[in-house]
Design a protein around this motif. Structure first.
Motif, short mmCIF file in Angstrom:
data_model
loop_
_atom_site.label_atom_id
_atom_site.label_comp_id
_atom_site.label_asym_id
_atom_site.label_seq_id
_atom_site.Cartn_x
_atom_site.Cartn_y
_atom_site.Cartn_z
N PRO A 1 8.35 31.06 -9.88
CA PRO A 1 8.58 29.62 -10.08
C PRO A 1 9.40 29.04 -8.92
O PRO A 1 10.52 29.47 -8.65
CB PRO A 1 9.33 29.57 -11.40
N SER A 2 8.80 28.08 -8.23
CA SER A 2 9.37 27.60 -6.97
C SER A 2 9.00 26.14 -6.73
O SER A 2 8.00 25.64 -7.26
CB SER A 2 8.83 28.41 -5.78
N GLU A 3 9.80 25.49 -5.89
CA GLU A 3 9.39 24.22 -5.32
C GLU A 3 8.61 24.52 -4.05
O GLU A 3 9.06 25.29 -3.21
CB GLU A 3 10.60 23.35 -4.99
N VAL A 4 7.44 23.92 -3.91
CA VAL A 4 6.57 24.15 -2.75
C VAL A 4 6.14 22.80 -2.20
O VAL A 4 5.50 22.01 -2.90
CB VAL A 4 5.33 24.98 -3.12
N GLY A 5 6.52 22.54 -0.98
CA GLY A 5 6.15 21.28 -0.37
C GLY A 5 5.82 21.46 1.10
O GLY A 5 6.04 22.55 1.65
N PRO A 6 5.28 20.42 1.72
CA PRO A 6 5.01 19.10 1.14
C PRO A 6 3.79 19.11 0.24
O PRO A 6 2.95 20.00 0.33
CB PRO A 6 4.76 18.22 2.37
N LYS A 7 3.71 18.10 -0.63
CA LYS A 7 2.54 17.93 -1.49
C LYS A 7 1.53 17.02 -0.79
O LYS A 7 1.90 16.12 -0.04
CB LYS A 7 2.94 17.29 -2.82
N PRO A 8 0.24 17.25 -1.04
CA PRO A 8 -0.76 16.34 -0.46
C PRO A 8 -0.52 14.90 -0.88
O PRO A 8 0.05 14.63 -1.94
CB PRO A 8 -2.08 16.86 -1.04
N VAL A 9 -0.98 13.99 -0.04
CA VAL A 9 -0.84 12.56 -0.35
C VAL A 9 -1.60 12.21 -1.61
O VAL A 9 -1.14 11.40 -2.42
CB VAL A 9 -1.35 11.72 0.84
N ARG A 10 -2.77 12.82 -1.77
CA ARG A 10 -3.58 12.65 -2.98
C ARG A 10 -4.30 13.96 -3.22
O ARG A 10 -4.27 14.84 -2.37
CB ARG A 10 -4.55 11.47 -2.85
N PRO A 11 -4.91 14.16 -4.38
CA PRO A 11 -5.63 15.41 -4.59
C PRO A 11 -6.65 15.65 -3.48
O PRO A 11 -7.52 14.82 -3.24
CB PRO A 11 -6.31 15.22 -5.94
N ILE A 12 -6.53 16.76 -2.78
CA ILE A 12 -7.44 17.05 -1.67
C ILE A 12 -8.81 17.42 -2.25
O ILE A 12 -8.92 18.34 -3.05
CB ILE A 12 -6.91 18.21 -0.82
N PRO A 13 -9.88 16.69 -1.86
CA PRO A 13 -11.21 17.06 -2.35
C PRO A 13 -11.61 18.44 -1.82
O PRO A 13 -11.43 18.74 -0.65
CB PRO A 13 -12.12 15.97 -1.77
N VAL A 14 -12.14 19.26 -2.70
CA VAL A 14 -12.63 20.60 -2.35
C VAL A 14 -14.15 20.60 -2.43
O VAL A 14 -14.72 20.25 -3.47
CB VAL A 14 -12.03 21.67 -3.27
N TYR A 15 -14.80 20.97 -1.33
CA TYR A 15 -16.26 21.06 -1.26
C TYR A 15 -16.65 22.53 -1.07
O TYR A 15 -16.01 23.25 -0.31
CB TYR A 15 -16.81 20.23 -0.11
#
Length: 309
Positions: free
Chosen positions: A171-185
């Protein structure tokens, strides 16, 4: 609605990466390309265990002798542009430590203002697996599944925690977070891969090898999405691997996207008619340098839009 057009960035041996990536990215955005893309190749084995794409005896292109790192290439493009989306087509999941790749993509998304598209696949080169994979070739699907899990965890709210075969995150803080959910293709070259695409991904990354074939493949994906109760639409970006020629390519057996500008645009028109919303045109393999790549890409874009693509 016009099809969204993307352009492959220069990564191959004939380009000066430090100079040309930014120049091509900037010019493509100014012309109107809405997305910029990279691919992944890490070695050029001699002799190769397999032919290209695993086909026996099919030689690897000479340009594959030196291919720039995809995420570094996208970082250079991010610094030179402000609007174009930045995609990977595709990263080979088992060549990356899942946690590190998830963080790198999140950082790139933040640096670019939320423009990353993560195209991820399992690859085909046994030589690349032998050199750099985190698991054997036979476990490539499981590695991709774990990478998708790790990305969802790392890109999600803190505290992040995860335990899998390759990855353990206390259990950890992990950053930075994406600006928005990154689309996965994801690609989908088998029934199992198509189920993974429908159940877990935002979009599909086929190779455009003919309009009739793309139409049939797209229908299969849509039918499976309906069968499995998927409610949100499946995004699509079809990769068109072009072989540009200053002169027309003659013969009834001309491959799609092989030829002069008029022939490439003719194929764009045909593939756009399939209903896919985005086509990535990768011209870099047969243009001599960045100047020619910029000129041909601009000519194709203008002609395609004039043709209604």
């Amino acid at each position: 609605m016009p099809v969204s057009l993307g352009l492959g960035l220069p990564q191959m041996k004939q380009y000066d990466i430090g100079r040309d990536v930014a120049a091509v990215a900037r010019a493509a955005e100014e012309v109107g390309y809405e997305s910029l893309w990279v691919f992944e190749r890490i070695i050029f084995p001699e002799p190769a265990t397999q032919g290209l794409y695993g086909a026996p005896g099919l030689p690897w292109p000479e340009q594959y002798r030196s291919v720039a790192d995809p995420l570094i290439t996208l970082a250079l493009a991010a610094g030179a542009t402000s609007r174009a989306r930045l995609g990977t087509s595709v990263l080979v999941a088992p060549l990356h430590v899942p946690f590190q790749l998830a963080r790198a993509l999140a950082s790139l998304d933040v640096a670019s203002g939320g423009r990353v598209i993560a195209g991820i696949g399992t690859g085909w080169s046994l030589d690349e697996y032998a050199a750099a994979s985190v698991a054997p070739f036979e476990k490539r699907g499981a590695v991709l599944d774990e990478l998708l899990d790790v990305c969802a965890a790392v890109w999600g709210p803190d505290p992040v925690s995860y335990e899998g075969e390759l990855t353990t995150i206390a259990p950890s803080e992990v950053g930075p977070k994406p600006v928005r959910p990154i689309p996965v293709y994801l690609p989908a070259n088998s029934p199992r891969a198509t189920r993974r695409l429908v159940d877990r991904a935002d979009g599909w990354m086929p190779v455009a090898m003919g309009a009739a074939q793309l139409t049939e493949q797209w229908k299969r994906v849509q039918d499976l999405a309906a069968e499995r109760g998927r409610e949100r639409p499946v995004g699509v970006c079809a990769r068109a691997n072009a072989r540009y020629s200053a002169e027309p390519v003659r013969g009834a057996d001309r491959a799609p996207f092989h030829g002069d500008v008029a022939q490439i645009v003719e194929d764009l028109v045909a593939h756009a008619a399939t209903g896919v919303p985005e086509i990535l045109l990768d011209l870099q393999g047969t243009t001599r340098d960045a100047s020619e790549l910029i000129d041909v890409a601009a000519e194709v874009y203008g002609a395609a839009r004039a043709a209604g693509v």
